[in-house]
Scaffold this active site. Structure first.
Site, PDB file in Angstrom:
ATOM      1  N   TYR A  70      60.595 110.558   0.021  1.00 29.41           N
ATOM      2  CA  TYR A  70      61.069 110.608   1.416  1.00 29.41           C
ATOM      3  C   TYR A  70      60.462 111.823   2.119  1.00 29.41           C
ATOM      4  O   TYR A  70      59.950 111.717   3.243  1.00 29.41           O
ATOM      5  CB  TYR A  70      62.593 110.680   1.408  1.00 29.41           C
ATOM      6  CG  TYR A  70      63.226 111.014   2.740  1.00 29.41           C
ATOM      7  CD1 TYR A  70      63.427 110.018   3.710  1.00 29.41           C
ATOM      8  CD2 TYR A  70      63.658 112.315   3.036  1.00 29.41           C
ATOM      9  CE1 TYR A  70      64.010 110.329   4.930  1.00 29.41           C
ATOM     10  CE2 TYR A  70      64.240 112.618   4.253  1.00 29.41           C
ATOM     11  CZ  TYR A  70      64.417 111.629   5.193  1.00 29.41           C
ATOM     12  OH  TYR A  70      64.999 111.932   6.401  1.00 29.41           O
ATOM     13  N   SER A 123      61.582 115.309   9.512  1.00 28.60           N
ATOM     14  CA  SER A 123      62.743 115.879   8.820  1.00 28.60           C
ATOM     15  C   SER A 123      62.371 117.275   8.342  1.00 28.60           C
ATOM     16  O   SER A 123      61.188 117.544   8.054  1.00 28.60           O
ATOM     17  CB  SER A 123      63.101 115.018   7.602  1.00 28.60           C
ATOM     18  OG  SER A 123      64.072 115.672   6.806  1.00 28.60           O
TER      19      SER A 123
HETATM   20  P1  NAP Z   1      71.226 106.216   9.213  1.00 27.33           P
HETATM   21  O1  NAP Z   1      72.545 106.721   9.693  1.00 27.33           O
HETATM   22  O2  NAP Z   1      71.054 105.858   7.778  1.00 27.33           O
HETATM   23  O3  NAP Z   1      70.812 104.973  10.130  1.00 27.33           O
HETATM   24  C1  NAP Z   1      69.581 104.345   9.889  1.00 27.33           C
HETATM   25  C2  NAP Z   1      69.264 103.423  11.036  1.00 27.33           C
HETATM   26  O4  NAP Z   1      67.962 102.864  10.816  1.00 27.33           O
HETATM   27  C3  NAP Z   1      70.222 102.253  11.144  1.00 27.33           C
HETATM   28  O5  NAP Z   1      70.364 101.961  12.523  1.00 27.33           O
HETATM   29  C4  NAP Z   1      69.464 101.128  10.430  1.00 27.33           C
HETATM   30  O6  NAP Z   1      69.829  99.832  10.894  1.00 27.33           O
HETATM   31  C5  NAP Z   1      68.037 101.450  10.825  1.00 27.33           C
HETATM   32  N1  NAP Z   1      66.999 100.929   9.936  1.00 27.33           N
HETATM   33  C6  NAP Z   1      66.787 101.202   8.621  1.00 27.33           C
HETATM   34  N2  NAP Z   1      65.704 100.549   8.177  1.00 27.33           N
HETATM   35  C7  NAP Z   1      65.207  99.851   9.229  1.00 27.33           C
HETATM   36  C8  NAP Z   1      64.125  98.965   9.402  1.00 27.33           C
HETATM   37  N3  NAP Z   1      63.290  98.650   8.382  1.00 27.33           N
HETATM   38  N4  NAP Z   1      63.934  98.398  10.613  1.00 27.33           N
HETATM   39  C9  NAP Z   1      64.749  98.693  11.657  1.00 27.33           C
HETATM   40  N5  NAP Z   1      65.795  99.526  11.552  1.00 27.33           N
HETATM   41  C10 NAP Z   1      66.018 100.095  10.352  1.00 27.33           C
HETATM   42  O7  NAP Z   1      70.064 107.282   9.544  1.00 27.33           O
HETATM   43  P2  NAP Z   1      70.107 108.686  10.330  1.00 27.33           P
HETATM   44  O8  NAP Z   1      70.661 109.703   9.411  1.00 27.33           O
HETATM   45  O9  NAP Z   1      70.656 108.510  11.678  1.00 27.33           O
HETATM   46  O10 NAP Z   1      68.546 108.998  10.418  1.00 27.33           O
HETATM   47  C11 NAP Z   1      67.746 108.616  11.517  1.00 27.33           C
HETATM   48  C12 NAP Z   1      66.369 109.239  11.336  1.00 27.33           C
HETATM   49  O11 NAP Z   1      66.495 110.657  11.240  1.00 27.33           O
HETATM   50  C13 NAP Z   1      65.643 108.783  10.075  1.00 27.33           C
HETATM   51  O12 NAP Z   1      64.270 108.655  10.332  1.00 27.33           O
HETATM   52  C14 NAP Z   1      65.891 109.934   9.107  1.00 27.33           C
HETATM   53  O13 NAP Z   1      64.900 110.011   8.122  1.00 27.33           O
HETATM   54  C15 NAP Z   1      65.870 111.105  10.054  1.00 27.33           C
HETATM   55  N6  NAP Z   1      66.580 112.277   9.530  1.00 27.33           N
HETATM   56  C16 NAP Z   1      67.927 112.238   9.265  1.00 27.33           C
HETATM   57  C17 NAP Z   1      68.555 113.353   8.748  1.00 27.33           C
HETATM   58  C18 NAP Z   1      70.029 113.387   8.418  1.00 27.33           C
HETATM   59  O14 NAP Z   1      70.484 114.380   7.781  1.00 27.33           O
HETATM   60  N7  NAP Z   1      70.815 112.395   8.806  1.00 27.33           N
HETATM   61  C19 NAP Z   1      67.806 114.523   8.507  1.00 27.33           C
HETATM   62  C20 NAP Z   1      66.451 114.524   8.788  1.00 27.33           C
HETATM   63  C21 NAP Z   1      65.840 113.404   9.309  1.00 27.33           C
HETATM   64  P3  NAP Z   1      71.142  99.034  10.332  1.00 27.33           P
HETATM   65  O15 NAP Z   1      72.347  99.701  10.973  1.00 27.33           O
HETATM   66  O16 NAP Z   1      70.954  97.648  10.831  1.00 27.33           O
HETATM   67  O17 NAP Z   1      71.137  99.154   8.846  1.00 27.33           O
END
Ligand code: NAP
Length: 248
Positions: free
Chosen positions: A157, A143
């Site tokens: 985080y 991130s």
């Molecule tokens: P999100 O929309 O909150 O979705 C999270 C996903 O992870 C969901 O599919 C969830 O499953 C799954 N998950 C959570 N805990 C888990 C576990 N213990 N085991 C297996 N699956 C798990 O997240 P996102 O925003 O797409 O982010 C994806 C990645 O990108 C993350 O690593 C995040 O830190 C990184 N990131 C995101 C952003 C942003 O602005 N969105 C920015 C920088 C980095 P369920 O649907 O079953 O709950």
């Protein structure tokens, strides 16, 4: 099938977008999820409707026995994996350090750090030519927070993503001669549910004017960078941390 991909946390957000694009590009895709079976099934149905091949597998990647089960299910149902997107990640409510307890810290670190390392371990066991595999690629989700530190929001985080950066650089060198490339993407502010997990669903709107491109990113815009790192188009790239953050 020679292109087999596991996307952890593939039911929503960036993981779901990655799974869909990968399905269209000829990968057999395992869409891992934690709780949201319905959303995972919808992504699988869409991939299959597009003419691809996908399965949904529930597993909590913070639990070692569930990681083992996830990978052995994929061995049985899709074959030897060639690609892993270590996408599953969590953050918790925005707060300062004075209010963070060890339970919260351990939850964040267990999923974001331990879970990602365990999944990479299982992938390396299968991909490494040293272990009789055919090589492969791993993309870790870091991130921009690893660089910015997320003060007043979630420094735990941000620290977990700093660990992912270091892990990416180290693992990339460890397995470089074994046919495995390891890279990370560092998304900025992307339009997904993750901001609601932090207690601020409108975070993208609040921050967008501080981003040089003046908007949040779409999950597909991160997914396309992930796909480039997975593909042979990036064949000389390993140990890289790719910013996908609109210039922030
Ligand atoms: P999100 O929309 O909150 O979705 C999270 C996903 O992870 C969901 O599919 C969830 O499953 C799954 N998950 C959570 N805990 C888990 C576990 N213990 N085991 C297996 N699956 C798990 O997240 P996102 O925003 O797409 O982010 C994806 C990645 O990108 C993350 O690593 C995040 O830190 C990184 N990131 C995101 C952003 C942003 O602005 N969105 C920015 C920088 C980095 P369920 O649907 O079953 O709950």
């Amino acid at each position: 099938m020679d292109k087999v991909l596991i996307v952890t946390g593939g039911s929503r957000g960036i993981g779901a977008a990655t799974a869909r694009i990968a399905g269209r590009r000829g990968y057999a895709v395992c869409v891992n999820f934690l709780k949201n079976k319905v959303a995972a099934k919808q992504i699988v149905d869409k991939i299959n409707a597009d003419g691809g091949q996908a399965i949904a597998v529930g597993a909590d990647i913070s639990k070692e026995e569930e990681v083992l089960e996830l990978f052995s299910t994929v061995d049985d149902r899709l074959g030897k994996i060639s690609a892993l997107v270590n996408n599953a990640g969590i953050l918790e409510s925005q707060m300062r350090i004075e209010d963070m307890d060890s339970k919260r810290l351990n939850r964040v670190f267990l999923t974001n750090i331990t879970g990602s390392i365990l999944c990479a371990r299982e992938a390396v066991k299968r991909m490494s030519i040293k272990n009789g595999g055919n090589g492969g690629t791993i993309v870790n989700l870091s991130s921009a927070a690893a660089r910015l530190g997320s003060p007043g929001e979630y420094i735990d985080y941000a620290a977990s993503k700093g660990a992912i950066d270091t892990f990416t650089r180290g693992l990339a060198q460890e397995v470089a001669e074994e046919g495995i490339r390891v890279n990370a993407v560092r998304p900025g502010v992307i339009e997904t549910d993750i901001h609601a997990s932090g207690g601020e669903p409108g975070r993208v709107e609040r921050i967008k004017d501080t981003i040089p491109l003046k908007r949040g990113g779409k999950p597909e815009e991160v997914a396309r960078s992930i796909m480039w790192l997975l593909s042979s188009e990036s064949s000389y790239t390993t140990g890289a941390l790719l910013e996908v953050s609109g210039g922030r």
